[in-house]
Design an enzyme around this catalytic site. Structure first.
Site, PDB file in Angstrom:
ATOM      1  N   CYS A  30       0.771  -1.055  -0.087  1.00  0.00           N
ATOM      2  CA  CYS A  30      -0.132  -0.122  -0.050  1.00  0.00           C
ATOM      3  C   CYS A  30       0.884   1.190   0.044  1.00  0.00           C
ATOM      4  O   CYS A  30       2.439   1.216   0.028  1.00  0.00           O
ATOM      5  CB  CYS A  30      -1.043   0.010   1.094  1.00  0.00           C
ATOM      6  SG  CYS A  30      -0.184  -0.744   2.663  1.00  0.00           S
ATOM      7  N   TYR A 169      -6.053 -13.613  -0.901  1.00  0.00           N
ATOM      8  CA  TYR A 169      -5.116 -13.153   0.196  1.00  0.00           C
ATOM      9  C   TYR A 169      -5.496 -13.763   1.517  1.00  0.00           C
ATOM     10  O   TYR A 169      -6.717 -13.745   1.826  1.00  0.00           O
ATOM     11  CB  TYR A 169      -5.272 -11.604   0.311  1.00  0.00           C
ATOM     12  CG  TYR A 169      -4.531 -10.852   1.346  1.00  0.00           C
ATOM     13  CD1 TYR A 169      -3.192 -11.198   1.456  1.00  0.00           C
ATOM     14  CD2 TYR A 169      -5.012 -10.003   2.123  1.00  0.00           C
ATOM     15  CE1 TYR A 169      -2.427 -10.356   2.524  1.00  0.00           C
ATOM     16  CE2 TYR A 169      -4.410  -9.228   2.940  1.00  0.00           C
ATOM     17  CZ  TYR A 169      -2.964  -9.259   3.079  1.00  0.00           C
ATOM     18  OH  TYR A 169      -2.272  -8.589   3.978  1.00  0.00           O
ATOM     19  N   HIS A 172      -1.299 -11.944   6.977  1.00  0.00           N
ATOM     20  CA  HIS A 172      -1.276 -10.694   7.787  1.00  0.00           C
ATOM     21  C   HIS A 172      -2.065 -10.660   8.838  1.00  0.00           C
ATOM     22  O   HIS A 172      -2.288  -9.586   9.280  1.00  0.00           O
ATOM     23  CB  HIS A 172      -0.973  -9.412   6.925  1.00  0.00           C
ATOM     24  CG  HIS A 172       0.189  -9.139   6.282  1.00  0.00           C
ATOM     25  ND1 HIS A 172       0.246  -9.014   4.899  1.00  0.00           N
ATOM     26  CD2 HIS A 172       1.441  -9.203   6.453  1.00  0.00           C
ATOM     27  CE1 HIS A 172       1.255  -8.862   4.383  1.00  0.00           C
ATOM     28  NE2 HIS A 172       2.226  -9.026   5.286  1.00  0.00           N
ATOM     29  N   ASP A 264       6.362  -8.945   9.229  1.00  0.00           N
ATOM     30  CA  ASP A 264       6.677  -9.030   7.889  1.00  0.00           C
ATOM     31  C   ASP A 264       7.669  -7.854   7.424  1.00  0.00           C
ATOM     32  O   ASP A 264       8.884  -8.199   6.974  1.00  0.00           O
ATOM     33  CB  ASP A 264       5.395  -8.823   7.082  1.00  0.00           C
ATOM     34  CG  ASP A 264       5.683  -9.280   5.629  1.00  0.00           C
ATOM     35  OD1 ASP A 264       6.769 -10.048   5.206  1.00  0.00           O
ATOM     36  OD2 ASP A 264       4.824  -8.902   4.945  1.00  0.00           O
TER      37      ASP A 264
HETATM   38  C1  LIG Z   1       4.702   0.499   2.612  1.00  0.00           C
HETATM   39  C2  LIG Z   1       4.220  -1.107   2.565  1.00  0.00           C
HETATM   40  C3  LIG Z   1       2.759  -1.404   2.332  1.00  0.00           C
HETATM   41  C4  LIG Z   1       2.804  -2.826   2.309  1.00  0.00           C
HETATM   42  N1  LIG Z   1       1.316  -3.089   2.182  1.00  0.00           N
HETATM   43  C5  LIG Z   1       0.958  -4.473   1.985  1.00  0.00           C
HETATM   44  C6  LIG Z   1      -0.322  -4.759   1.443  1.00  0.00           C
HETATM   45  O1  LIG Z   1      -1.200  -3.923   1.210  1.00  0.00           O
HETATM   46  N2  LIG Z   1      -0.668  -5.862   1.325  1.00  0.00           N
HETATM   47  C7  LIG Z   1       0.253  -6.884   1.459  1.00  0.00           C
HETATM   48  O2  LIG Z   1      -0.036  -8.217   1.408  1.00  0.00           O
HETATM   49  N3  LIG Z   1       1.535  -6.611   2.085  1.00  0.00           N
HETATM   50  C8  LIG Z   1       2.136  -5.385   2.233  1.00  0.00           C
HETATM   51  N4  LIG Z   1       3.032  -5.167   2.707  1.00  0.00           N
HETATM   52  C9  LIG Z   1       4.055  -6.276   2.946  1.00  0.00           C
HETATM   53  C10 LIG Z   1       5.001  -6.565   1.803  1.00  0.00           C
HETATM   54  O3  LIG Z   1       4.271  -7.097   0.731  1.00  0.00           O
HETATM   55  C11 LIG Z   1       6.151  -7.368   2.199  1.00  0.00           C
HETATM   56  O4  LIG Z   1       5.771  -8.773   2.430  1.00  0.00           O
HETATM   57  C12 LIG Z   1       7.013  -7.026   3.305  1.00  0.00           C
HETATM   58  O5  LIG Z   1       7.178  -5.668   3.240  1.00  0.00           O
HETATM   59  C13 LIG Z   1       8.184  -7.857   3.267  1.00  0.00           C
HETATM   60  O6  LIG Z   1       8.977  -7.508   1.936  1.00  0.00           O
HETATM   61  P1  LIG Z   1      10.110  -6.557   1.841  1.00  0.00           P
HETATM   62  O7  LIG Z   1      11.220  -6.872   2.953  1.00  0.00           O
HETATM   63  O8  LIG Z   1      10.615  -6.623   0.484  1.00  0.00           O
HETATM   64  O9  LIG Z   1       9.434  -5.134   2.381  1.00  0.00           O
HETATM   65  C14 LIG Z   1       3.584  -3.609   2.669  1.00  0.00           C
HETATM   66  C15 LIG Z   1       5.010  -3.285   2.879  1.00  0.00           C
HETATM   67  C16 LIG Z   1       5.194  -2.087   3.028  1.00  0.00           C
HETATM   68  C17 LIG Z   1       6.627  -1.768   3.089  1.00  0.00           C
END
Ligand SMILES: Cc1cc2nc3c(=O)[nH]c(=O)nc-3n(C[C@H](O)[C@H](O)[C@H](O)COP(=O)(O)O)c2cc1C
Ligand code: SF4
Length: 697
Positions: A30, A169, A172, A264
């Site tokens: 998001c 989905y 989370h 996460d």
């Molecule tokens: C700003 C932001 C918004 C996120 N929004 C969502 C979301 O809407 N749906 C979702 O499944 N995960 C969301 N995530 C989690 C990411 O998809 C991901 O699983 C998590 O950030 C770990 O990955 P990364 O280390 O590459 O950031 C979000 C992460 C970030 C950083």
């Protein structure tokens, strides 16, 4: 050209009926823009596609008003009128040969329905997750049928918008498909509750519905949480293994990670690259379908290792794609040094949590793609041959020098200290913040490739030096320092006993290794700042074996860190380190080794013995040079100076992200026409409802 070691990252992957051109997968994230700012959203996603990501996903996408997550602004497919907004994104993504994915969700008891005013729904009666003063009602069989229909309809709408991959989905702790799996949320006694097979039933049905509706054209992905880290009330690895086993071949792709969100998207303070591997490594052994996983991957070697060792098929990334939308392209072109690596500060997350467009510390163009036309890799060429002097080599000065250099200006950067990086270098020495040095390192790496940028270290400048230098434009980015007198949010005047007291320290002192020279005895941290400094200073002190009392006038420690998902990790860390907390207390004086505390609500006072205090209250801009130059404005013209501009912490102390943005903005705007009082585009709703209906047709 590309290092052959990384070739595997550029091999295609089949996802049902569609093919991803490489292994780079921008997982859902998001961004505070969502359905509210569809043009800005589409432009941001387009940048990732241009940067080489094979799959670009939306954020969570609401499928029905009963799963309304207001005030958060995510994607939305409630009815056909929502299709054009997401079609914008699909068109942009497809233009670069990438696939578009939408993450459909109904948030059940983790929605708010503050906007729709529908009654919340859940597997069983339960309070809403986020403290809204309402409960969710238990879904009956007809509700389950409705939910399946809404999901199916949204999948069809996603396909009509142009989506290539439709997500179910179950991650989370944020969607009904997951809530039915969880014993703590699902107390049903019918065929949707009780045994694991029953709890999995709805997820299976929704996957089947989606496949049946759109599987001929779209890949069906599942986002699935393999561990919630809360024990048997939540999904645990063992049960997750069974669930993956039961559904193994049903989706076309498994996107797996840890729940909840704070486990996460863990800040770099609390988790290293690839930290999720122990929680998801079983998935690939259980299914033949491609597996995506996350772990703040920025190193191509780590990515290749994940694939070669059979952990993942595709490299999922949210934050690394935000910090550098061109990460895949840079690997492909053999430009590893150019990758702007995510520092794990989670400022990007705060956009969602504060319901504002996404911001990134490393990438100042994030969220500005449409409204300012800022591209992360390109910038308008210089409009003149002006020579620019940048004073200060912290995040603002380095970014200004880098971006001005990229434009082609002749830039000289003078830094008073021997070391470059300013606060970034200093803060990166604090416990857990080492990766923040990437803000400095990337900029220095880029600057060193530019012939037209010269850096002078150990070069403090006086106003006369600046006047003598012969630059047409001068940028003052000289940073700030912490106050020692206690003035701040809670105290409009100095705290009696602070000024001139050798037992009062500041974060600057801690960064200058003052811990060793602190008097023996307990140390109180007075946090009137509410973000990360209090807890990192506590960690630094505990590392030296000091007894620490974390004191704040706020009702909880580090309250703003909830916006960056640090909060729980900070609380756990403070508990682990044995840091005592005293909240809702201000300091009214400090004398004879004792603080006089006052409870902010009752006014009751008490004494607290402590050998030293670290005051984290407010900062003072180091703008003496700027002010001295302003005083000599009459001499500027003779010195050939057209403008002198103060930016970053020297103007108004803020976050590192503010400083980087200020440097970038300065460089973008130099010699460009002024944009008016509102220097960016905005979304406007048509005042006529009929126009809106026409747009939705
Ligand atoms: C700003 C932001 C918004 C996120 N929004 C969502 C979301 O809407 N749906 C979702 O499944 N995960 C969301 N995530 C989690 C990411 O998809 C991901 O699983 C998590 O950030 C770990 O990955 P990364 O280390 O590459 O950031 C979000 C992460 C970030 C950083
Ligand atoms: S804001 Fe911080 S955590 Fe988020 S992408 Fe940028 S550098 Fe990474």
């Amino acid at each position: 050209m590309r290092d052959p070691r990384y070739d595997i990252l550029f091999t295609p992957v089949q996802i049902g009926p569609v093919t991803a051109k490489n292994r780079f997968f921008q997982v859902p994230h998001c961004n505070g823009m969502g359905h509210g700012m569809p043009l800005a959203h589409a432009a941001m996603r387009e940048m990732k596609a241009e940067g080489g990501w094979a799959v670009i996903a939306t954020e969570e996408c609401e499928i029905h008003p009963s799963g309304d997550v207001s005030p958060y602004v995510e994607a939305r497919l409630w009815d056909d009128r929502d299709i054009p907004a997401l079609a914008l994104m699909c068109d942009k993504v497809h233009a670069h040969g990438a696939l578009a994915a939408v993450e459909l969700t109904h948030n059940g008891p983790t929605a708010s329905n503050l906007y729709s005013r529908e009654v919340l729904i859940a597997p069983s009666h339960q309070p809403s997750k986020y403290g809204y003063p309402a409960q969710a009602r238990a879904m009956d069989k007809s509700d389950i049928a409705d939910y399946r229909r809404w999901h199916r309809d949204a999948a069809l709408r996603g396909m009509r918008a142009g989506m290539d991959i439709i997500y179910v989905y179950a991650g989370h702790d944020l969607s009904l498909a997951m809530h039915f799996l969880q014993r703590r949320r699902n107390h049903r006694t019918d065929e949707y509750g009780g045994s694991l097979e029953n709890r999995v039933r709805l997820l299976r049905e929704v996957l089947e519905d989606t496949r049946e509706a759109v599987g001929h054209r779209c890949g069906v992905a599942i986002r699935f949480a393999t561990e919630e880290l809360i024990g048997p009330g939540g999904i645990e690895r063992a049960e997750a293994q069974d669930i993956v086993g039961m559904l193994a071949e049903l989706p076309d792709l498994w996107d797996v990670n840890v729940a909840a969100w704070y486990n996460d998207s863990v800040p770099s303070r609390f988790a290293a690259e690839g930290a999720q591997e122990p929680f998801i490594d079983f998935v690939k052994k259980t299914t033949t379908k491609p597996v995506v996983g996350v772990g703040r991957f920025t190193s191509p070697d780590t990515m290749v290792s994940q694939i070669r060792r059979g952990v993942l098929d595709m490299i999922g990334a949210a934050r690394p794609s935000i910090a550098d939308p061109f990460l895949p392209k840079k690997i492909e072109e053999g430009r590893i040094d150019d990758i702007r690596e995510c520092i794990g500060c989670n400022l990007c997350v705060s956009g969602d949590n504060t319901i504002t467009p996404i911001r990134c510390t490393q990438n100042p163009t994030m969220g500005e793609e449409w409204r300012r036309d800022w591209h992360p890799e390109t910038i308008a060429p210089a409009k003149s041959t002006a020579k620019v002097l940048v004073v200060g080599g912290g995040p603002a000065g380095l970014e200004a020098a880098r971006a001005l250099g990229q434009r082609g200006y002749e830039v000289n950067l003078a830094e008073a200290r021997r070391e470059l990086g300013g606060r970034v270098t200093r803060e990166a020495r604090l416990p857990g913040l080492a990766e923040w040095a990437r803000v400095r390192d990337w900029r220095l790496g880029q600057i060193r490739k530019l012939q037209n940028v010269a850096i002078y270290q150990d070069s403090p400048l006086t106003a006369q030096d600046v006047l003598d230098f012969g630059a047409e434009h001068v940028v003052i980015a000289t940073g700030c320092h912490w106050r020692r007198d206690g003035y701040g949010r809670s105290n409009g005047a100095a705290i009696p006993g602070f000024e001139g007291n050798a037992a009062v320290f500041t974060p600057d002192d801690i960064m200058d290794d003052a811990v060793a020279r602190m008097p023996e005895g307990p140390v109180a941290i007075f946090d009137d700042d509410y973000f990360y400094y209090g807890s990192v200073v506590a960690e630094a002190l505990r590392k030296h074996g000091r007894e620490v009392i974390y004191l704040t006038p706020d009702d909880t420690i580090a309250s703003w860190s909830a916006n960056t998902l640090d909060y729980r990790h900070i609380q756990w860390k403070m508990a682990e380190l044995g840091v005592e907390q005293i909240v809702s207390h201000n300091i009214v004086g400090y004398a004879d080794g004792a603080l006089e505390l006052e409870h902010v609500w009752s006014g009751k006072r008490r004494a607290l013995d402590c050998a030293a205090v670290v005051a984290i209250t407010a900062r003072v801009p180091d703008d003496a040079l700027y002010r001295a130059l302003r005083d000599r404005e009459a001499e500027w013209a003779d010195a050939g100076i057209r403008t002198i501009t103060c930016i970053g912490d020297a103007l108004a102390p803020g976050l590192i992200a503010h400083a980087v943005y200020a440097g970038h903005r300065y460089a973008r705007e130099l010699d460009e026409p002024r944009q008016g009082e509102v220097p960016f585009k905005r979304h406007f709703h048509s005042p006529r409802e009929t126009d809106l209906l026409r747009i939705g047709d």
